[in-house]
Design a protein around this motif. Sequence first.
Motif, PDB file in Angstrom:
ATOM      1  N   ILE A   1      12.712  -1.466   0.287  1.00  0.00           N
ATOM      2  CA  ILE A   1      12.608  -2.917   0.151  1.00  0.00           C
ATOM      3  C   ILE A   1      13.754  -3.600   0.890  1.00  0.00           C
ATOM      4  O   ILE A   1      13.604  -4.698   1.415  1.00  0.00           O
ATOM      5  CB  ILE A   1      12.550  -3.348  -1.335  1.00  0.00           C
ATOM      6  N   SER A   2      14.900  -2.929   0.968  1.00  0.00           N
ATOM      7  CA  SER A   2      16.039  -3.486   1.706  1.00  0.00           C
ATOM      8  C   SER A   2      15.744  -3.507   3.202  1.00  0.00           C
ATOM      9  O   SER A   2      16.102  -4.467   3.901  1.00  0.00           O
ATOM     10  CB  SER A   2      17.303  -2.661   1.445  1.00  0.00           C
ATOM     11  N   ILE A   3      15.096  -2.473   3.692  1.00  0.00           N
ATOM     12  CA  ILE A   3      14.719  -2.431   5.107  1.00  0.00           C
ATOM     13  C   ILE A   3      13.707  -3.532   5.411  1.00  0.00           C
ATOM     14  O   ILE A   3      13.829  -4.245   6.414  1.00  0.00           O
ATOM     15  CB  ILE A   3      14.153  -1.049   5.483  1.00  0.00           C
ATOM     16  N   LEU A   4      12.714  -3.686   4.536  1.00  0.00           N
ATOM     17  CA  LEU A   4      11.701  -4.731   4.723  1.00  0.00           C
ATOM     18  C   LEU A   4      12.343  -6.111   4.696  1.00  0.00           C
ATOM     19  O   LEU A   4      12.066  -6.950   5.572  1.00  0.00           O
ATOM     20  CB  LEU A   4      10.621  -4.627   3.648  1.00  0.00           C
ATOM     21  N   ALA A   5      13.193  -6.363   3.723  1.00  0.00           N
ATOM     22  CA  ALA A   5      13.845  -7.673   3.614  1.00  0.00           C
ATOM     23  C   ALA A   5      14.724  -7.943   4.832  1.00  0.00           C
ATOM     24  O   ALA A   5      14.721  -9.052   5.378  1.00  0.00           O
ATOM     25  CB  ALA A   5      14.666  -7.743   2.337  1.00  0.00           C
TER      26      ALA A   5
ATOM     27  N   TRP B   1       0.831  -1.205   0.000  1.00  0.00           N
ATOM     28  CA  TRP B   1       0.000   0.000   0.000  1.00  0.00           C
ATOM     29  C   TRP B   1       0.868   1.258   0.000  1.00  0.00           C
ATOM     30  O   TRP B   1       0.628   2.195  -0.749  1.00  0.00           O
ATOM     31  CB  TRP B   1      -0.938  -0.011   1.198  1.00  0.00           C
ATOM     32  N   TRP B   2       1.897   1.278   0.840  1.00  0.00           N
ATOM     33  CA  TRP B   2       2.797   2.422   0.913  1.00  0.00           C
ATOM     34  C   TRP B   2       3.515   2.624  -0.417  1.00  0.00           C
ATOM     35  O   TRP B   2       3.620   3.739  -0.911  1.00  0.00           O
ATOM     36  CB  TRP B   2       3.814   2.199   2.039  1.00  0.00           C
ATOM     37  N   ARG B   3       3.981   1.515  -1.017  1.00  0.00           N
ATOM     38  CA  ARG B   3       4.702   1.613  -2.286  1.00  0.00           C
ATOM     39  C   ARG B   3       3.767   2.084  -3.398  1.00  0.00           C
ATOM     40  O   ARG B   3       4.175   2.868  -4.264  1.00  0.00           O
ATOM     41  CB  ARG B   3       5.314   0.262  -2.627  1.00  0.00           C
TER      42      ARG B   3
END
Length: 73
Positions: free
Chosen positions: A44-48, A16-18
Amino acid sequence: MLWKILTLAVLIWFAWWRLRQWLRERRLRDQGEPVPEQRGIRPISILAGGMLLGYGGYLVWVILMQTLETFRG
């Protein structure tokens, strides 16, 4: 089960944020305004990394508990 629900919630929030970011950038391009360049670490790096830490920590905890249970008999 909690991990699955939590993971699903985080993935839905991230998507949703993206999507909001993408729509905002598209609107700025359509208006002819410059799109600010993203700096720093990518989201995406933080999420991963967060998911790896969460699931890795859970895996280490499960293995540790099974090992302790095996030694206790």
